[in-house]
Scaffold this motif. Structure first.
Motif, PDB file in Angstrom:
ATOM      1  N   LEU A   1       0.838  -1.199   0.000  1.00 36.71           N
ATOM      2  CA  LEU A   1       0.000   0.000   0.000  1.00 36.71           C
ATOM      3  C   LEU A   1       0.870   1.244   0.000  1.00 36.71           C
ATOM      4  CD1 LEU A   1      -2.508  -1.269   2.690  1.00 36.71           C
ATOM      5  CD2 LEU A   1      -2.966  -1.087   0.243  1.00 36.71           C
ATOM      6  N   ALA A   2       0.228   2.417  -0.291  1.00 35.99           N
ATOM      7  CA  ALA A   2       0.990   3.643  -0.469  1.00 35.99           C
ATOM      8  C   ALA A   2       1.340   4.323   0.845  1.00 35.99           C
ATOM      9  CB  ALA A   2       0.209   4.611  -1.361  1.00 35.99           C
ATOM     10  N   SER A   3       0.494   4.177   1.874  1.00 32.06           N
ATOM     11  CA  SER A   3       0.693   4.944   3.092  1.00 32.06           C
ATOM     12  C   SER A   3       0.217   4.165   4.309  1.00 32.06           C
ATOM     13  CB  SER A   3      -0.072   6.267   3.016  1.00 32.06           C
ATOM     14  OG  SER A   3      -1.481   6.025   2.969  1.00 32.06           O
ATOM     15  N   GLU A   4       0.656   4.648   5.474  1.00 32.79           N
ATOM     16  CA  GLU A   4       0.224   4.007   6.710  1.00 32.79           C
ATOM     17  C   GLU A   4      -1.272   4.202   6.932  1.00 32.79           C
ATOM     18  OE1 GLU A   4       2.336   4.864  10.235  1.00 32.79           O
ATOM     19  OE2 GLU A   4       4.292   4.248   9.446  1.00 32.79           O
ATOM     20  N   SER A   5      -1.807   5.352   6.528  1.00 28.55           N
ATOM     21  CA  SER A   5      -3.241   5.591   6.702  1.00 28.55           C
ATOM     22  C   SER A   5      -4.057   4.601   5.879  1.00 28.55           C
ATOM     23  CB  SER A   5      -3.597   7.027   6.326  1.00 28.55           C
ATOM     24  OG  SER A   5      -3.276   7.276   4.961  1.00 28.55           O
ATOM     25  N   ALA A   6      -3.606   4.326   4.646  1.00 27.35           N
ATOM     26  CA  ALA A   6      -4.291   3.333   3.824  1.00 27.35           C
ATOM     27  C   ALA A   6      -4.193   1.947   4.456  1.00 27.35           C
ATOM     28  CB  ALA A   6      -3.715   3.316   2.419  1.00 27.35           C
ATOM     29  N   ALA A   7      -3.005   1.633   4.982  1.00 28.63           N
ATOM     30  CA  ALA A   7      -2.805   0.332   5.616  1.00 28.63           C
ATOM     31  C   ALA A   7      -3.680   0.189   6.854  1.00 28.63           C
ATOM     32  CB  ALA A   7      -1.335   0.147   5.979  1.00 28.63           C
ATOM     33  N   GLU A   8      -3.789   1.239   7.646  1.00 24.04           N
ATOM     34  CA  GLU A   8      -4.626   1.189   8.847  1.00 24.04           C
ATOM     35  C   GLU A   8      -6.093   1.030   8.492  1.00 24.04           C
ATOM     36  OE1 GLU A   8      -3.549   4.749  10.827  1.00 24.04           O
ATOM     37  OE2 GLU A   8      -1.651   3.953  11.613  1.00 24.04           O
ATOM     38  N   GLU A   9      -6.506   1.658   7.376  1.00 24.28           N
ATOM     39  CA  GLU A   9      -7.887   1.510   6.918  1.00 24.28           C
ATOM     40  C   GLU A   9      -8.176   0.062   6.531  1.00 24.28           C
ATOM     41  OE1 GLU A   9     -11.643   3.436   5.889  1.00 24.28           O
ATOM     42  OE2 GLU A   9      -9.877   4.053   7.015  1.00 24.28           O
ATOM     43  N   VAL A  10      -7.232  -0.555   5.846  1.00 22.48           N
ATOM     44  CA  VAL A  10      -7.390  -1.953   5.450  1.00 22.48           C
ATOM     45  C   VAL A  10      -7.425  -2.847   6.686  1.00 22.48           C
ATOM     46  CG1 VAL A  10      -6.241  -3.887   4.318  1.00 22.48           C
ATOM     47  CG2 VAL A  10      -6.422  -1.698   3.146  1.00 22.48           C
ATOM     48  N   MET A  11      -6.539  -2.569   7.654  1.00 26.65           N
ATOM     49  CA  MET A  11      -6.510  -3.373   8.880  1.00 26.65           C
ATOM     50  C   MET A  11      -7.850  -3.295   9.609  1.00 26.65           C
ATOM     51  SD  MET A  11      -3.602  -5.009   9.441  1.00 26.65           S
ATOM     52  CE  MET A  11      -2.982  -5.060  11.133  1.00 26.65           C
ATOM     53  N   THR A  12      -8.503  -2.130   9.566  1.00 30.40           N
ATOM     54  CA  THR A  12      -9.811  -1.982  10.197  1.00 30.40           C
ATOM     55  C   THR A  12     -10.847  -2.858   9.507  1.00 30.40           C
ATOM     56  OG1 THR A  12      -9.331   0.284  10.881  1.00 30.40           O
ATOM     57  CG2 THR A  12     -11.647  -0.347  10.771  1.00 30.40           C
ATOM     58  N   LEU A  13     -10.809  -2.890   8.176  1.00 29.50           N
ATOM     59  CA  LEU A  13     -11.736  -3.737   7.430  1.00 29.50           C
ATOM     60  C   LEU A  13     -11.508  -5.209   7.749  1.00 29.50           C
ATOM     61  CD1 LEU A  13     -11.676  -1.990   3.927  1.00 29.50           C
ATOM     62  CD2 LEU A  13     -13.473  -1.862   5.663  1.00 29.50           C
TER      63      LEU A  13
ATOM     64  N   LYS B   1     -10.159  -6.418  10.561  1.00 25.40           N
ATOM     65  CA  LYS B   1     -10.560  -6.652  11.946  1.00 25.40           C
ATOM     66  C   LYS B   1     -12.067  -6.749  12.087  1.00 25.40           C
ATOM     67  CE  LYS B   1      -9.984  -4.795  16.624  1.00 25.40           C
ATOM     68  NZ  LYS B   1      -9.354  -3.723  17.454  1.00 25.40           N
ATOM     69  N   ASN B   2     -12.796  -5.957  11.315  1.00 25.48           N
ATOM     70  CA  ASN B   2     -14.257  -5.945  11.403  1.00 25.48           C
ATOM     71  C   ASN B   2     -14.908  -7.068  10.601  1.00 25.48           C
ATOM     72  OD1 ASN B   2     -14.122  -3.707  13.032  1.00 25.48           O
ATOM     73  ND2 ASN B   2     -14.474  -2.246  11.373  1.00 25.48           N
ATOM     74  N   GLY B   3     -14.080  -7.928  10.013  1.00 24.58           N
ATOM     75  CA  GLY B   3     -14.620  -9.059   9.281  1.00 24.58           C
ATOM     76  C   GLY B   3     -15.259  -8.704   7.963  1.00 24.58           C
ATOM     77  N   LYS B   4     -14.933  -7.512   7.414  1.00 24.97           N
ATOM     78  CA  LYS B   4     -15.544  -7.088   6.156  1.00 24.97           C
ATOM     79  C   LYS B   4     -14.885  -7.744   4.945  1.00 24.97           C
ATOM     80  CE  LYS B   4     -18.210  -4.303   8.404  1.00 24.97           C
ATOM     81  NZ  LYS B   4     -19.618  -4.691   8.624  1.00 24.97           N
ATOM     82  N   LEU B   5     -13.585  -8.024   5.059  1.00 24.21           N
ATOM     83  CA  LEU B   5     -12.838  -8.595   3.942  1.00 24.21           C
ATOM     84  C   LEU B   5     -11.854  -9.631   4.453  1.00 24.21           C
ATOM     85  CD1 LEU B   5     -11.932  -5.402   1.877  1.00 24.21           C
ATOM     86  CD2 LEU B   5     -13.623  -7.125   1.248  1.00 24.21           C
TER      87      LEU B   5
ATOM     88  N   GLU C   1      -8.830 -11.144  -0.385  1.00 22.49           N
ATOM     89  CA  GLU C   1      -9.625 -10.145  -1.089  1.00 22.49           C
ATOM     90  C   GLU C   1      -8.932  -8.787  -1.078  1.00 22.49           C
ATOM     91  OE1 GLU C   1     -14.111 -11.856  -0.186  1.00 22.49           O
ATOM     92  OE2 GLU C   1     -13.117 -10.584   1.294  1.00 22.49           O
ATOM     93  N   VAL C   2      -8.283  -8.458   0.046  1.00 25.27           N
ATOM     94  CA  VAL C   2      -7.521  -7.214   0.143  1.00 25.27           C
ATOM     95  C   VAL C   2      -6.408  -7.206  -0.899  1.00 25.27           C
ATOM     96  CG1 VAL C   2      -5.928  -5.914   1.604  1.00 25.27           C
ATOM     97  CG2 VAL C   2      -8.049  -6.799   2.564  1.00 25.27           C
ATOM     98  N   ALA C   3      -5.722  -8.339  -1.032  1.00 23.98           N
ATOM     99  CA  ALA C   3      -4.619  -8.421  -1.992  1.00 23.98           C
ATOM    100  C   ALA C   3      -5.122  -8.198  -3.414  1.00 23.98           C
ATOM    101  CB  ALA C   3      -3.919  -9.769  -1.874  1.00 23.98           C
ATOM    102  N   ARG C   4      -6.232  -8.830  -3.770  1.00 26.22           N
ATOM    103  CA  ARG C   4      -6.782  -8.688  -5.120  1.00 26.22           C
ATOM    104  C   ARG C   4      -7.262  -7.268  -5.380  1.00 26.22           C
ATOM    105  NH1 ARG C   4      -9.401 -13.608  -3.919  1.00 26.22           N
ATOM    106  NH2 ARG C   4     -11.376 -12.517  -3.580  1.00 26.22           N
ATOM    107  N   THR C   5      -7.806  -6.613  -4.359  1.00 28.53           N
ATOM    108  CA  THR C   5      -8.463  -5.319  -4.550  1.00 28.53           C
ATOM    109  C   THR C   5      -7.521  -4.142  -4.380  1.00 28.53           C
ATOM    110  OG1 THR C   5     -10.484  -6.313  -3.640  1.00 28.53           O
ATOM    111  CG2 THR C   5     -10.429  -3.920  -3.819  1.00 28.53           C
ATOM    112  N   PHE C   6      -6.643  -4.190  -3.378  1.00 27.36           N
ATOM    113  CA  PHE C   6      -5.879  -3.012  -2.982  1.00 27.36           C
ATOM    114  C   PHE C   6      -4.396  -3.060  -3.345  1.00 27.36           C
ATOM    115  CE2 PHE C   6      -8.962  -2.874   0.842  1.00 27.36           C
ATOM    116  CZ  PHE C   6      -9.943  -2.312   0.040  1.00 27.36           C
TER     117      PHE C   6
END
Length: 651
Positions: free
Chosen positions: A88-100, A102-106, A110-115
């Motif tokens: 990912l490009a930034s820590e903020s983007a990485a933290e956003e992905v980590m939240t998804l 953790k919340n069981g959204k992805l 799926e993160v690898a394919r999408t982001f």
């Protein structure tokens, strides 16, 4: 909610769009599994029977010690690691992905394919593959285009990750999210092995005079669903070695490999083991070529003591080594005795289980237990909690659908604890919803729930997902708050009843079963009657009842306020009578109604009938042709009931 999530995904995709990647260089190839070595300090086993004094459980399964399975990984001889990777490009983007995540959204895949901006791993769901960290500081390493030297150096010295964990790293390429998927371990580091000095007397299954002989095995399973699942895994490994199941028409005394998968939840379990292996030990003493394996919880509990009492046994195998039977049996065939009972991280299976059912399958999602109830030996025999990755669980479930299975039962000693040992943590309710959404999977069940941890989210997942069965197994163990405190259960009578009320309010037709213990040390007549009153309030579909049995290495076994056996037996008879009454009442109310039944097999007592289960877990018998109905969900009119089953007619 979906629109909000989609907007977040678009922002993240924009954040990674400017990252560049290097040319592809393939990762190192998968390392072969290490072989066992002989331990020079392993003492000879005495053929003189000695009293069975179970050893103190090894770290970290001892009560009061740490229960973090990361410490098992850090102390394990690991030969290779399997990783997934997202750039990912930034820590903020990485933290956003980590939240998804953790919340069981992805899922991480799926993160690898999408982001992910890594062109090398993105098309492979982020898969980096197997490799070791030897030479991690060498320039021009094959992983340079994926994981720069700085990250490899951090990973090489890190002991804080376990399979399933995701951690964030930063390099000149950007911000990396790395998931440790699995570890490849050398079991020899924790396995005690000794070459027999009397190998000519104790013959193993492999006969040097007839190396091409077809070998057959027999496998006896005692205990819970976890043991059944372990037995299927061991059967798969034996057949992978071309050792076939003993034909039904052949006597068990003709088996070349004898496996006993044991349970230690009740008293006298050890005596049952020695009684079972006695005839096969006699075969061995008479010169027959046979390998004797004792697996499961008694094996873990007894360890080397078992071999001292019965030196004819070749392999003592704890539950955490069930998927390493092939490796260990190879060493047995070289004329060695092997004890594999030390704490170990359970790696993913490399062979498929040999499943005993064509319609329904067991799927482990979490091993071990951290609860330390005062009466329970399970934490000492099955070790600490180890959650599998959601990706591996979903992959197994999808594979079962492709093979034609219609139902899976998710297994865990404390299934509600799933994901709490991972980093970031996961929720069982999220996993349940994901599995319930797999196309072609008709039914999903799960056991065993713990009232201390069971969440509203699990009840919601059962109510909202059509394929998740409206069936709950929630042990309460006692109806007395005082007894529950002394048991160390971590819940009260009121909390348990609140859970039942939530289930009955949201899913009125749900089937609810439970476990209970009578005669726990110090239990008074009034406290026992509190248990009977709770059963009257709930009216369970069935309760597994048991009189308290002192088990080794459990606190309650040492208490001086033990209840007399006569009192325990009298209370057991009374609670069984009440349980039979409620079970009969709960099934009688179904007569005249219609139920959807998944047909599992033929009724062996009546070949004209087939049987299956309702969503609530009731067994239903009705006339039908198994060749036409097996694996189908059919409508059945219920015409009669008995204590534990229903009878019906195919609509």
């Amino acid at each position: 909610m979906r629109l909000h999530l989609f907007a977040r995904i678009l922002l993240l995709c924009a954040a990674v769009s400017n990252i560049t990647t290097d040319a592809f260089i393939s990762p190192a190839s998968i390392l072969s599994r290490s072989k066992l070595h002989l331990s020079s300090d392993f003492t000879l086993y005495s053929k003189t029977p000695t009293p069975s004094t179970p050893p103190t459980p090894s770290y970290p399964t001892l009560r009061g010690t740490s229960t973090d399975s990361r410490q098992i990984v850090s102390q394990t001889s690991t030969s290779a690691y399997r990783l997934r990777h997202v750039l990912l490009a930034s820590e903020s983007a990485a933290e956003e992905v980590m939240t998804l995540l953790k919340n069981g959204k992805l899922l991480f895949t799926e993160v690898a394919r999408t982001f992910s901006a890594c062109e090398i791993t993105r098309s492979k769901d982020g898969e980096v593959g197997w490799f070791d960290f030897s030479g991690h500081d060498v320039s021009d390493h094959p992983l340079d285009p994926i994981l720069p030297l700085s990250i490899r150096s951090e990973l090489a010295v890190s002991t804080s990750m376990k399979p399933g964990d995701i951690e964030m790293f930063t390099s000149e390429r950007g911000v990396h999210l790395i998931q440790l998927v699995d570890v490849m371990v050398d079991v020899s580091a924790k396995t005690k092995t000794r070459q027999r000095s009397d190998a000519n007397t104790w013959s193993t299954a492999v006969d040097p005079s007839n190396p091409k002989k077809q070998l057959y095995y027999t496998l006896e399973t005692m205990g819970c669903q976890m043991n059944i699942a372990d037995s299927e895994r061991m059967s798969g490994q034996l057949q992978n070695l071309n050792i076939l199941p003993l034909p039904p028409t052949s006597p068990s005394s003709s088996a070349d490999v004898v496996v006993l998968n044991t349970c230690s939840i009740r008293d006298h379990a050890e005596q049952k083991v020695y009684s079972y292996i006695g005839p096969h030990a006699k075969r061995k003493r008479s010169g027959e070529s046979v390998s004797i394996i004792v697996a499961g919880c008694v094996a873990e509990q007894e360890g080397e003591q078992l071999l001292r009492r019965c030196p004819e046994v070749d392999l003592v195998l704890g539950p955490q080594y069930a998927n390493r039977l092939g490796d260990l049996l190879e060493d047995v065939n070289n004329g060695n005795q092997v004890v594999a009972t030390e704490p170990e991280f359970i790696i993913e299976d490399i062979t498929k289980p040999k499943r005993d059912n064509k319609v329904c399958a067991w799927v482990n999602i979490i091993y071990g237990c951290n609860e330390r109830c005062a009466f329970c030996i399970v934490p000492s025999t099955r070790g600490v909690e180890q959650s599998r990755t959601a990706e591996s669980i979903l992959e197994e479930c999808k594979g079962l659908v492709q093979e034609g299975y219609k139902e899976v039962t998710l297994l865990g000693q404390n299934i509600d604890a799933y994901g709490r040992d991972l980093s970031p943590k996961r929720k069982f309710s999220d996993l349940l919803s994901m599995i319930g959404s797999i196309p072609g999977l008709e039914r999903v069940r799960f056991v065993t729930s713990h009232p201390r941890y069971m969440s509203d989210g699990v009840v919601d997942a059962v109510a909202d997902c059509e394929s998740v069965c409206n069936s709950f197994h929630i042990p309460f163990q006692s109806g007395s708050d005082k007894v529950l405190r002394e048991m160390g259960r971590g819940h009260t009578r009121r909390k348990y009843l609140n859970i039942i009320e939530k289930i009955r309010r949201k899913i009125p037709e749900a089937g609810i079963t439970a476990d209970v213990i009578v005669g726990f040390p110090g239990e008074t007549e009034g406290e026992f009657e509190d248990t009977l009153k709770l059963m009257e309030e709930v009216k369970f579909d069935n309760v597994n009842t048991a009189a308290y049995s002192p088990r080794p290495n459990t606190p309650a076994a040492e208490w001086t306020n033990q209840v007399d056996d006569d009192v325990k037996n009298e209370r057991l008879q009374r609670i069984n009578k009440l349980n039979l009454q409620h079970a009969k009442e709960r099934r009688a109310r179904m007569v005249g109604g219609f139920e959807k039944v998944l047909v599992e097999s033929r009724n062996v007592k009546n070949p004209k009938q087939v049987f299956g289960r309702t969503g609530g877990g009731y067994v239903v018998y009705f006339e039908g042709e198994i060749g036409e109905l097996e694996g189908k969900i059919v409508d059945v009119k219920i015409t009669a009931s008995s204590t534990y089953s229903l009878t019906g007619e195919l609509c």
